[in-house]
Design an enzyme around this catalytic site. Structure first.
Site, PDB file in Angstrom:
ATOM      1  N   ASP A  10      18.308  49.751  36.252  1.00 34.21           N
ATOM      2  CA  ASP A  10      19.227  48.682  35.731  1.00 34.21           C
ATOM      3  C   ASP A  10      20.387  48.637  36.330  1.00 34.21           C
ATOM      4  O   ASP A  10      20.945  49.873  36.782  1.00 34.21           O
ATOM      5  CB  ASP A  10      19.211  48.643  34.102  1.00 34.21           C
ATOM      6  N   SER A  11      21.461  47.756  36.114  1.00 29.65           N
ATOM      7  CA  SER A  11      22.859  48.276  36.498  1.00 29.65           C
ATOM      8  C   SER A  11      23.497  49.158  35.592  1.00 29.65           C
ATOM      9  O   SER A  11      24.503  49.472  35.972  1.00 29.65           O
ATOM     10  CB  SER A  11      23.782  46.720  36.518  1.00 29.65           C
ATOM     11  N   TYR A  42      25.577  43.065  37.384  1.00 31.85           N
ATOM     12  CA  TYR A  42      24.908  42.579  38.485  1.00 31.85           C
ATOM     13  C   TYR A  42      24.903  41.131  38.322  1.00 31.85           C
ATOM     14  O   TYR A  42      24.764  40.298  39.175  1.00 31.85           O
ATOM     15  CB  TYR A  42      23.293  42.980  38.497  1.00 31.85           C
ATOM     16  N   GLY A  43      25.214  40.715  37.109  1.00 31.32           N
ATOM     17  CA  GLY A  43      24.683  39.076  36.747  1.00 31.32           C
ATOM     18  C   GLY A  43      25.826  38.114  37.357  1.00 31.32           C
ATOM     19  O   GLY A  43      25.414  37.028  37.271  1.00 31.32           O
ATOM     20  N   CYS A  73      15.811  45.134  34.906  1.00 33.70           N
ATOM     21  CA  CYS A  73      16.698  44.307  34.938  1.00 33.70           C
ATOM     22  C   CYS A  73      16.211  42.937  35.427  1.00 33.70           C
ATOM     23  O   CYS A  73      15.720  42.716  36.552  1.00 33.70           O
ATOM     24  CB  CYS A  73      17.592  45.038  36.374  1.00 33.70           C
ATOM     25  N   ASN A  74      16.600  41.937  34.607  1.00 37.67           N
ATOM     26  CA  ASN A  74      16.251  40.562  35.105  1.00 37.67           C
ATOM     27  C   ASN A  74      16.902  39.932  36.064  1.00 37.67           C
ATOM     28  O   ASN A  74      16.092  39.286  37.203  1.00 37.67           O
ATOM     29  CB  ASN A  74      16.288  39.567  33.640  1.00 37.67           C
ATOM     30  N   THR A  75      18.087  40.390  36.416  1.00 37.59           N
ATOM     31  CA  THR A  75      18.856  39.666  37.448  1.00 37.59           C
ATOM     32  C   THR A  75      18.088  40.267  38.813  1.00 37.59           C
ATOM     33  O   THR A  75      17.902  39.232  39.665  1.00 37.59           O
ATOM     34  CB  THR A  75      20.162  40.166  37.426  1.00 37.59           C
ATOM     35  N   GLU A 150      28.674  47.287  27.904  1.00 37.30           N
ATOM     36  CA  GLU A 150      29.259  48.457  28.697  1.00 37.30           C
ATOM     37  C   GLU A 150      30.430  49.087  28.126  1.00 37.30           C
ATOM     38  O   GLU A 150      30.633  50.334  28.452  1.00 37.30           O
ATOM     39  CB  GLU A 150      29.124  48.137  30.104  1.00 37.30           C
ATOM     40  N   CYS A 182      17.733  39.435  29.499  1.00 36.96           N
ATOM     41  CA  CYS A 182      18.935  40.335  30.192  1.00 36.96           C
ATOM     42  C   CYS A 182      18.372  41.512  29.474  1.00 36.96           C
ATOM     43  O   CYS A 182      18.446  41.600  28.147  1.00 36.96           O
ATOM     44  CB  CYS A 182      20.349  39.990  30.092  1.00 36.96           C
ATOM     45  N   THR A 183      18.175  42.663  29.989  1.00 38.17           N
ATOM     46  CA  THR A 183      17.652  43.717  29.273  1.00 38.17           C
ATOM     47  C   THR A 183      18.727  44.548  28.473  1.00 38.17           C
ATOM     48  O   THR A 183      18.685  45.466  27.583  1.00 38.17           O
ATOM     49  CB  THR A 183      17.003  45.066  30.228  1.00 38.17           C
ATOM     50  N   HIS A 184      20.068  44.069  28.807  1.00 43.18           N
ATOM     51  CA  HIS A 184      20.970  44.614  27.743  1.00 43.18           C
ATOM     52  C   HIS A 184      21.295  44.016  26.324  1.00 43.18           C
ATOM     53  O   HIS A 184      21.562  44.598  25.559  1.00 43.18           O
ATOM     54  CB  HIS A 184      22.518  44.355  28.378  1.00 43.18           C
TER      55      HIS A 184
HETATM   56  N1  LIG Z   1      20.457  44.299  32.631  1.00 44.84           N
HETATM   57  C1  LIG Z   1      20.489  43.404  33.766  1.00 44.84           C
HETATM   58  C2  LIG Z   1      21.909  43.475  34.443  1.00 44.84           C
HETATM   59  C3  LIG Z   1      22.961  42.868  33.784  1.00 44.84           C
HETATM   60  C4  LIG Z   1      24.266  42.854  34.535  1.00 44.84           C
HETATM   61  O1  LIG Z   1      24.624  43.931  35.148  1.00 44.84           O
HETATM   62  O2  LIG Z   1      24.825  41.734  34.454  1.00 44.84           O
HETATM   63  C5  LIG Z   1      19.481  42.260  33.539  1.00 44.84           C
HETATM   64  O3  LIG Z   1      18.505  42.111  32.821  1.00 44.84           O
HETATM   65  O4  LIG Z   1      19.856  41.050  34.198  1.00 44.84           O
END
Ligand SMILES: N[C@H](CCC(=O)O)C(=O)O
Length: 277
Positions: A10-11, A42-43, A73-75, A150, A182-184
């Site tokens: 993931d990011s 990443y988003g 990571c969804n992105t 974060e 988003c996994t966050h």
């Molecule tokens: N957790 C990631 C990346 C989020 C990010 O870095 O913006 C996702 O699912 O998209």
């Protein structure tokens, strides 16, 4: 049978929500975790950047001899999975299809909260409509969430405020299901659930991607049957920050290494196609 590790990336700390599911559903597997913390979030990034980052991470994971990878990571799953899947010799699973399948089983008015890049890609709407085109889908980009998580500002008034604003757009549509796109975001579950009406069910794609991985491991005869090794945590940024932030979800302070990813050289055709985006 294979004692090689499963790679997940993931990011940042978002992938820990998938790691948690791996511990729960596949406790005998050994895991390699990578967080690209030097380059998060990443988003907000372009597809060409995400593709390059993902290729670098997967090339490094290949060097570490992983047997399978989850893009936690969804992105990355939305923007890069289809392209890179055929470039590596191990199976790569993304979170969007398992999440979409679970959502369709739960509701007919589906809200998706995601990074701006995932929301703009339309990946969830497409995946859901491929399964059932009569389901309604609304996707909302939530740029503030990942930086708040974060920076460990989850239980602050700011976070509640932005969460109310993002969810308002979906609640107006009377959604019955909310996908953490988003996994966050499962890290924000206490905040989000305090705002959502009880009738709205939440879907965490982590649960379903790990279920899919368990099946794939079985099918390919790649399950680990020997005692698992401790998870190896690697990041591209500050290892101390990652360790301190992760304690609340891991229940212990992880040992975190900083690693440098290999530069991936792209052929002229690839550069040309990325420039056309
Ligand atoms: N957790 C990631 C990346 C989020 C990010 O870095 O913006 C996702 O699912 O998209």
């Amino acid at each position: 049978m294979s004692s090689q590790r499963i790679g997940i990336f993931d990011s940042g700390v978002g992938g820990l929500t998938v790691l948690r599911e791996l511990y729960r559903q596949l406790p005998s597997e050994s895991i390699l975790y990578f967080g690209d913390t030097a380059r998060l979030p990443y988003g907000n990034r372009r597809m060409s950047e995400i593709l390059t980052f993902v290729r670098e991470i997967l090339t490094w994971m290949q060097q570490q001899s992983v047997k399978m990878v989850i893009m936690a990571c969804n992105t990355s799953s939305a923007l890069a999975l289809e392209t890179v899947r055929s470039e590596f010799n191990f199976p790569i699973l993304g979170v969007i299809l398992p999440g979409a399948r679970a959502a369709v089983q739960q509701g007919r008015r589906i809200g998706v909260i995601a990074t701006p890049a995932t929301a703009a890609s339309n990946a969830y709407r497409r995946a859901i409509h491929e399964i059932d085109s009569t389901v309604q889908v609304w996707q909302v980009g939530c740029p503030a969430f990942v930086p708040l998580i974060e920076q460990n500002r989850i239980h602050t008034p700011d976070t509640y405020q932005v969460a109310r604003e993002y969810l308002a757009q979906l609640l107006e549509q009377q959604i019955d299901t909310l996908v953490y796109g988003c996994t966050h975001y499962p890290h924000l579950a206490p905040v989000l659930k305090s705002i959502l009406p009880r009738t709205v069910r939440t879907v965490d794609p982590a649960v379903y991607v790990v279920r899919a991985m368990a099946q794939e491991l079985d099918l390919l005869g790649l399950k680990n049957t020997s005692p698992p090794q401790p998870t190896r945590f690697c990041v591209s940024g500050d290892p101390h920050h990652f360790a301190q932030l992760s304690v609340q979800w891991l229940g212990c302070t992880p040992i975190v290494e900083q690693v440098w990813l290999p530069a991936v050289s792209l052929g002229p055709a690839k550069i040309e196609s990325l420039e056309r985006e």
